[in-house]
Scaffold this motif. Structure first.
Motif, PDB file in Angstrom:
ATOM      1  N   ALA A   1     -64.991 -23.813  -4.437  1.00 37.95           N
ATOM      2  CA  ALA A   1     -64.333 -25.009  -3.879  1.00 37.95           C
ATOM      3  C   ALA A   1     -62.846 -24.700  -3.630  1.00 37.95           C
ATOM      4  CB  ALA A   1     -64.572 -26.212  -4.791  1.00 37.95           C
ATOM      5  N   ALA A   2     -61.944 -25.589  -4.021  1.00 33.99           N
ATOM      6  CA  ALA A   2     -60.528 -25.399  -3.669  1.00 33.99           C
ATOM      7  C   ALA A   2     -59.917 -24.146  -4.299  1.00 33.99           C
ATOM      8  CB  ALA A   2     -59.729 -26.637  -4.061  1.00 33.99           C
ATOM      9  N   TYR A   3     -60.471 -23.689  -5.428  1.00 34.43           N
ATOM     10  CA  TYR A   3     -59.923 -22.461  -6.037  1.00 34.43           C
ATOM     11  C   TYR A   3     -60.111 -21.241  -5.134  1.00 34.43           C
ATOM     12  CZ  TYR A   3     -59.455 -25.072 -10.421  1.00 34.43           C
ATOM     13  OH  TYR A   3     -59.113 -25.986 -11.378  1.00 34.43           O
ATOM     14  N   THR A   4     -61.063 -21.339  -4.199  1.00 39.72           N
ATOM     15  CA  THR A   4     -61.238 -20.281  -3.191  1.00 39.72           C
ATOM     16  C   THR A   4     -59.906 -19.929  -2.539  1.00 39.72           C
ATOM     17  OG1 THR A   4     -63.411 -21.224  -2.667  1.00 39.72           O
ATOM     18  CG2 THR A   4     -62.443 -19.724  -1.020  1.00 39.72           C
ATOM     19  N   HIS A   5     -59.109 -20.976  -2.309  1.00 37.48           N
ATOM     20  CA  HIS A   5     -57.904 -20.812  -1.500  1.00 37.48           C
ATOM     21  C   HIS A   5     -56.638 -20.603  -2.324  1.00 37.48           C
ATOM     22  CE1 HIS A   5     -60.748 -22.312   1.395  1.00 37.48           C
ATOM     23  NE2 HIS A   5     -60.845 -23.469   0.762  1.00 37.48           N
ATOM     24  N   THR A   6     -56.791 -20.600  -3.659  1.00 36.88           N
ATOM     25  CA  THR A   6     -55.587 -20.551  -4.506  1.00 36.88           C
ATOM     26  C   THR A   6     -55.625 -19.524  -5.634  1.00 36.88           C
ATOM     27  OG1 THR A   6     -56.478 -22.211  -6.031  1.00 36.88           O
ATOM     28  CG2 THR A   6     -55.146 -23.036  -4.185  1.00 36.88           C
ATOM     29  N   SER A   7     -56.822 -19.056  -6.012  1.00 35.30           N
ATOM     30  CA  SER A   7     -56.925 -18.433  -7.334  1.00 35.30           C
ATOM     31  C   SER A   7     -56.994 -16.901  -7.328  1.00 35.30           C
ATOM     32  CB  SER A   7     -58.147 -18.977  -8.079  1.00 35.30           C
ATOM     33  OG  SER A   7     -58.245 -18.366  -9.345  1.00 35.30           O
ATOM     34  N   ILE A   8     -55.895 -16.277  -7.685  1.00 35.95           N
ATOM     35  CA  ILE A   8     -55.892 -14.826  -7.881  1.00 35.95           C
ATOM     36  C   ILE A   8     -56.661 -14.485  -9.158  1.00 35.95           C
ATOM     37  CG2 ILE A   8     -54.394 -12.802  -8.257  1.00 35.95           C
ATOM     38  CD1 ILE A   8     -52.265 -14.321  -6.569  1.00 35.95           C
ATOM     39  N   ALA A   9     -56.659 -15.408 -10.129  1.00 38.48           N
ATOM     40  CA  ALA A   9     -57.433 -15.181 -11.360  1.00 38.48           C
ATOM     41  C   ALA A   9     -58.921 -15.055 -11.048  1.00 38.48           C
ATOM     42  CB  ALA A   9     -57.197 -16.328 -12.349  1.00 38.48           C
ATOM     43  N   LEU A  10     -59.416 -15.885 -10.145  1.00 40.31           N
ATOM     44  CA  LEU A  10     -60.827 -15.776  -9.749  1.00 40.31           C
ATOM     45  C   LEU A  10     -61.069 -14.474  -8.996  1.00 40.31           C
ATOM     46  CD1 LEU A  10     -62.239 -19.147  -8.371  1.00 40.31           C
ATOM     47  CD2 LEU A  10     -62.840 -17.933 -10.459  1.00 40.31           C
ATOM     48  N   HIS A  11     -60.161 -14.133  -8.102  1.00 44.13           N
ATOM     49  CA  HIS A  11     -60.273 -12.873  -7.353  1.00 44.13           C
ATOM     50  C   HIS A  11     -60.397 -11.691  -8.312  1.00 44.13           C
ATOM     51  CE1 HIS A  11     -59.404  -9.937  -4.104  1.00 44.13           C
ATOM     52  NE2 HIS A  11     -58.775  -9.297  -5.074  1.00 44.13           N
ATOM     53  N   ASP A  12     -59.534 -11.664  -9.309  1.00 46.74           N
ATOM     54  CA  ASP A  12     -59.551 -10.550 -10.269  1.00 46.74           C
ATOM     55  C   ASP A  12     -60.844 -10.535 -11.082  1.00 46.74           C
ATOM     56  OD1 ASP A  12     -57.083  -9.742  -9.373  1.00 46.74           O
ATOM     57  OD2 ASP A  12     -55.956 -10.530 -11.080  1.00 46.74           O
TER      58      ASP A  12
END
Ligand code: DQA
Length: 144
Positions: A75-86
């Motif tokens: 959801a919105a974390y797709t567009h904000t989260s480097i923590a999720l990316h890592d």
């Protein structure tokens, strides 16, 4: 023991059905989960949703060890989260990103995506059907 496919949802997806139905459709998250259970055919599913970024990171780490695959709508974390990316970069299981809408055809702030560069595939714009396609793909990828 068969490892589960983790189906993880991010913030505000608990409001599906009543949240901007012209964009996200009329089905609730429970409806979508029921569709997946009907399609699972013996594959165990871990169906989870959270409004908290850190919880999503923890679940990705858990699924990396205990899961066969992840279907993720951050959801919105797709567009904000480097923590999720890592967390996704470190993840050992294949991840399929799903969006009900097609963020690429929406507002400028949705054109930043920290998830897509770290996952196997992305399905967007097909509504709840995208989750079904993702489960079929996850089963194929994991030989189930
Ligand atoms: C979404 C798209 C995101 O941009 C948005 O923030 C959501 C839902 C989708 O499924 O279309 O919450 O991930």
């Amino acid at each position: 023991m068969t490892k589960p496919v983790y189906v993880l949802g991010g913030p505000n997806l608990n409001l599906l059905g009543s949240r901007e139905p012209e964009i996200y459709g009329h089905e609730t998250l429970a409806d979508i989960h029921a569709r997946l259970e009907a399609l699972a055919d013996g594959t165990p599913l871990e169906l989870r949703q959270t409004n908290h970024e850190g919880e999503l990171v923890g679940w990705i780490q858990e699924a990396s060890e205990k899961g066969a695959a992840i279907i993720l709508n951050a959801a919105a974390y797709t567009h904000t989260s480097i923590a999720l990316h890592d967390a996704l970069k470190a993840c050992k299981t294949p991840v399929i990103e799903v969006h009900l809408s097609n963020p690429a055809a929406r507002e400028a702030f949705r054109q930043v995506n920290y998830v897509s560069p770290a996952v196997k595939a992305t399905i967007a714009g097909l509504g709840a059907y995208g989750y079904e396609l993702a489960l079929m793909a996850a089963k194929t990828l994991t030989g189930k």
